[in-house]
Scaffold this motif. Structure first.
Motif, short mmCIF file in Angstrom:
data_model
loop_
_atom_site.label_atom_id
_atom_site.label_comp_id
_atom_site.label_asym_id
_atom_site.label_seq_id
_atom_site.Cartn_x
_atom_site.Cartn_y
_atom_site.Cartn_z
N PHE A 55 8.95 3.18 6.94
CA PHE A 55 8.37 2.75 8.20
C PHE A 55 9.44 2.60 9.27
O PHE A 55 10.64 2.61 8.98
CB PHE A 55 7.64 1.41 8.06
N GLY A 69 -4.30 1.64 7.23
CA GLY A 69 -3.61 2.83 6.75
C GLY A 69 -2.19 2.48 6.36
O GLY A 69 -1.96 1.47 5.70
N LEU A 70 -1.26 3.29 6.82
CA LEU A 70 0.13 3.01 6.48
C LEU A 70 0.88 2.43 7.67
O LEU A 70 2.09 2.46 7.72
CB LEU A 70 0.81 4.29 5.99
N THR A 71 0.13 1.92 8.62
CA THR A 71 0.77 1.38 9.80
C THR A 71 1.16 -0.07 9.54
O THR A 71 0.37 -0.83 8.98
CB THR A 71 -0.20 1.38 10.99
N VAL A 72 2.37 -0.42 9.92
CA VAL A 72 2.75 -1.82 9.82
C VAL A 72 2.39 -2.48 11.13
O VAL A 72 2.98 -2.20 12.16
CB VAL A 72 4.26 -1.94 9.56
N VAL A 91 -4.21 7.44 2.51
CA VAL A 91 -4.81 6.13 2.77
C VAL A 91 -6.04 6.28 3.65
O VAL A 91 -7.03 5.57 3.50
CB VAL A 91 -3.78 5.18 3.42
N LEU A 92 -5.98 7.23 4.59
CA LEU A 92 -7.14 7.48 5.45
C LEU A 92 -7.80 8.79 5.00
O LEU A 92 -7.13 9.72 4.54
CB LEU A 92 -6.69 7.59 6.91
N ILE A 123 7.62 6.58 1.35
CA ILE A 123 7.26 6.31 2.75
C ILE A 123 8.24 5.33 3.37
O ILE A 123 8.59 4.30 2.76
CB ILE A 123 5.81 5.79 2.82
N ARG A 178 0.84 -1.20 0.00
CA ARG A 178 0.00 0.00 0.00
C ARG A 178 0.87 1.25 0.00
O ARG A 178 0.58 2.22 -0.69
CB ARG A 178 -0.90 0.00 1.24
N SER A 179 1.97 1.23 0.80
CA SER A 179 2.79 2.43 0.94
C SER A 179 3.48 2.81 -0.37
O SER A 179 3.71 3.97 -0.63
CB SER A 179 3.83 2.23 2.03
N SER A 207 0.36 8.09 13.66
CA SER A 207 0.13 7.17 12.54
C SER A 207 -1.10 7.58 11.74
O SER A 207 -1.10 7.50 10.51
CB SER A 207 -0.06 5.75 13.07
#
Lengths: 423, 230
Positions: B86, A418-421, B51-52, B84, A328-329, B42
């Motif tokens: 992480f 969302g973009l959270t892993v 995304v949100l 992006i 997704r990211s 986040s």
């Protein structure tokens, strides 16, 4: 985002989980093998069944049921309710449209195998599948009164060969207490395997059947003076008074329905004539229930394999949420995640059913000759049929349908995460 | 480049997470966003990443109203313009290092075109990897053989490839040793400066903030009334 990239990623992901993947593919492969195998045996059995008798236009016997007549006249199962008199037989076979006739006389047995009295016409006109006449693997047709020709199974199971003498038992039980042991028969021929009830039949002359029953008019074994030997019998004039049934070949097939109707209306004696093909179809619709059940079971085994596939994808989802977030990211749509999982299921199902087809082909190549030898059922030669391909398509389609469940779950995750892993 | 107005976000109408009256970023600006865990970081990044969807308010990134975009356009926008990184586990273990770096070019033709401007894709990936301090021969190694620090550098190279306008980094250094952190950030910012790429760097490690143009406290821009969540 090109499809090839998506498939590439799905493929790499599958390879990364190769152990569970291989097990899933194996489960599908085995279930497809079972399903296709059952189908091959089923269609082989059906083809063998419908080629039990061919070239015969009408089967005539005492009036009862069509299937009953077919069972005892062709399959040699069960008993006739009544006989046909020899006079009626002569009368009907003298019709202008009759080309040939094979009389059949049943009622005795040899160690569990049916004994059938008939004439040389049997060897000249009786045809099994592919319109083949009966062939001999040893010896020749019977000629003299106490000669017999046995089927391939009789010879194999009892270890008989030409020139051996056998004794015929009264009645049709596997164990019989009343034997025609005063008049033994000599084996003069062994037939080639046909895959039909012919293989399990002991063929004797019609006159031979009459001969062994001389003195048995009371229904029990003759004693003392009434018990006679072969020499004495040979001097008697042996004219059968009745037979069990007879097969008719007509000069032209056009007249079959007319002949059938006229025999059914025969005034002197209640008789019925059946068309073998029609009666076979009726019988198969009864017998066929069993193999429909078998096919259904095999189909459910496939479904089990596919549920395994779905479980595999579902249980991998949790550990793959990270993978989804990464995709997704870098710009994957939620729908890409959906497609990724469905295409994964499609790939596994395709691989599984392809392996299944290969397995079936291998089994056919190795086992088909043995199966024909042992059972007479021909399950086909190697080669992918339309049915095989249809099965693959069906399996892949159902796999894709089932994959909608995990794919939808992953789609929902990828929207909410969302973009959270997530771990 | 980034402009938020009256942004609010709530997963559940009774529990608002974000209420940001205003937040701006200039083109090429490098912003250090400081926030404690649970402060809605986040969620904030998820909104900036498209995304949100915000519950209300405006989100403009590169002059585009990201908040009101249809989902597939926002995904496209992210692929084209955002890089992006992480906190950890940035890489797909079953792809090679090179394939991981080139992933954005697979999803965005714009990024691929940018990356190809001066050399071919693999060479550009090599250049970025070595600019971020990875040894030359590393692209052939499996991802799983890399240390955490090396993985973060590969992730940074992936974020940078094809010159996106904005890099969003969500605590990318928290898994690294202290002495490696400033080195990593330094190389990342150096590469961003070359292309005038904006950076929004989220961390709770304030020792890194001097490396950036500006430091923003999330708690000072987020006017949410905190409640105990039972």
């Amino acid at each position: 985002m090109s499809w090839s990239t998506l498939f590439h990623i799905a493929w790499k992901s599958i390879i990364n989980r190769r152990v569970t993947t291989m097990l899933t593919v194996a489960a599908i492969a085995v279930s497809v093998t079972l399903f296709l195998g059952v189908e091959k045996i089923r269609s082989g059995a059906q083809a063998g069944f419908s080629s039990t008798v061919s070239g015969t236009d009408l089967i005539v016997g005492a009036r009862s049921g069509a299937i009953n007549l077919l069972l005892y006249a062709v399959f040699r199962i069960g008993d006739a309710t009544n006989n046909v008199t020899w006079e009626s037989y002569l009368d009907i076979t003298s019709r202008n449209d009759v080309a040939w006739a094979i009389p059949i006389s049943l009622g005795d047995s040899h160690r569990g195998f049916r004994v059938m009295g008939t004439t040389q016409a049997y060897f000249e006109h009786y045809r099994t599948g592919d319109k083949k006449l009966l062939g001999f693997s040893q010896g020749r047709q019977f000629g003299a009164l106490f000669e017999t020709v046995i089927g391939a199974d009789v010879a194999r199971e009892l270890g008989y060969a030409v020139d051996q003498k056998i004794v015929i038992a009264h009645g049709i039980g596997a164990v019989s207490f009343a034997k025609h042991d005063n008049l033994p028969f000599t084996i003069v021929g062994v037939l080639e395997r046909t895959g039909t009830p012919v293989d399990r039949t002991v063929h004797v002359t019609l006159a031979g059947i009459e001969a062994i029953h001389v003195g048995w008019e009371g229904g029990a074994a003759p004693r003392g003076k009434a018990r006679i030997g072969a020499d004495a019998v040979a001097e008697l004039e042996l004219q059968p008074t009745s037979i069990t049934a007879f097969l008719l070949g007509l000069k032209t097939r056009i007249g079959v329905l007319t002949a059938q109707r006229e025999i059914n209306r025969y005034a002197d004696e209640p008789m019925m004539a059946i068309i073998p093909g029609v009666a076979l179809t009726q019988l198969w619709s009864v017998v066929g229930v069993a193999d429909t059940a078998l096919t259904a079971i095999a189909a459910f085994v496939i479904l089990t394999g596919l549920f395994g596939l779905m479980t595999n994808i579902l249980s991998s989802l949790h550990e793959r949420r990270r993978e989804m977030a990464i995709l997704r990211s870098v710009g994957a749509r939620a729908s890409h995640i959906f497609i990724l999982l469905v295409s994964e299921a499609i790939m596994l199902a395709t691989a599984g059913s392809m392996v299944g087809i290969l397995l079936v082909q291998a089994v056919i190549a190795v086992a088909a000759p043995q199966i024909v030898k042992a059972t007479g059922v021909f399950i086909g030669s190697p080669g992918v049929t339309h049915f095989d391909l249809g099965t693959v398509l069906g399996v892949v389609f159902i796999a894709a349908l089932l994959a909608l469940v995990p794919a939808w779950g992953a789609y929902r995750h990828s929207l909410s995460d969302g973009l959270t892993v997530r771990m | 480049m980034v402009s938020l107005q009256n942004l609010t976000f709530a997963w559940d109408a009774n529990v608002p997470v974000l209420n940001i009256p205003a937040f701006q970023m200039e083109p090429g600006e490098r912003v250090f966003l400081h926030g404690a865990s649970g402060s809605g970081k986040s969620t904030f990044l998820g909104i900036l990443g498209g995304v949100l969807r915000p519950t209300s308010g405006e989100v403009c990134v590169l002059g585009e109203p990201l908040g009101g975009m249809r989902a597939h356009k926002a995904d496209r926008f992210r692929a084209d313009h955002l890089g992006i990184i992480f906190q950890m586990f940035n890489l797909l273990p079953y792809l090679s290092i090179l394939e991981n770096v080139l992933l954005p070019c697979r999803f965005s033709t714009l990024r691929a075109a940018h990356a190809r401007e001066s050399r071919d894709l693999a060479d550009e990936a090599d250049r970025l990897l070595s600019a971020l301090g990875l040894p030359r021969d590393i692209t052939h190694r499996p991802v799983t053989a890399l240390s955490v620090g090396q993985q973060q550098r590969v992730a940074a190279a992936r974020a940078l490839i094809g010159r996106p306008a904005l890099i969003i980094a969500d605590e990318p250094t928290s898994a690294l040793d202290t002495d490696l952190r400033s080195d990593f950030v330094h190389l990342l910012l150096q590469e961003c400066e070359l292309n005038e790429t904006g950076v929004l760097f989220v961390s709770h490690d304030k020792s890194l903030s001097p490396l950036f143009d500006r430091t923003v406290e999330l708690e000072s821009i987020n006017h949410i009334v905190r409640r105990e969540v039972s």
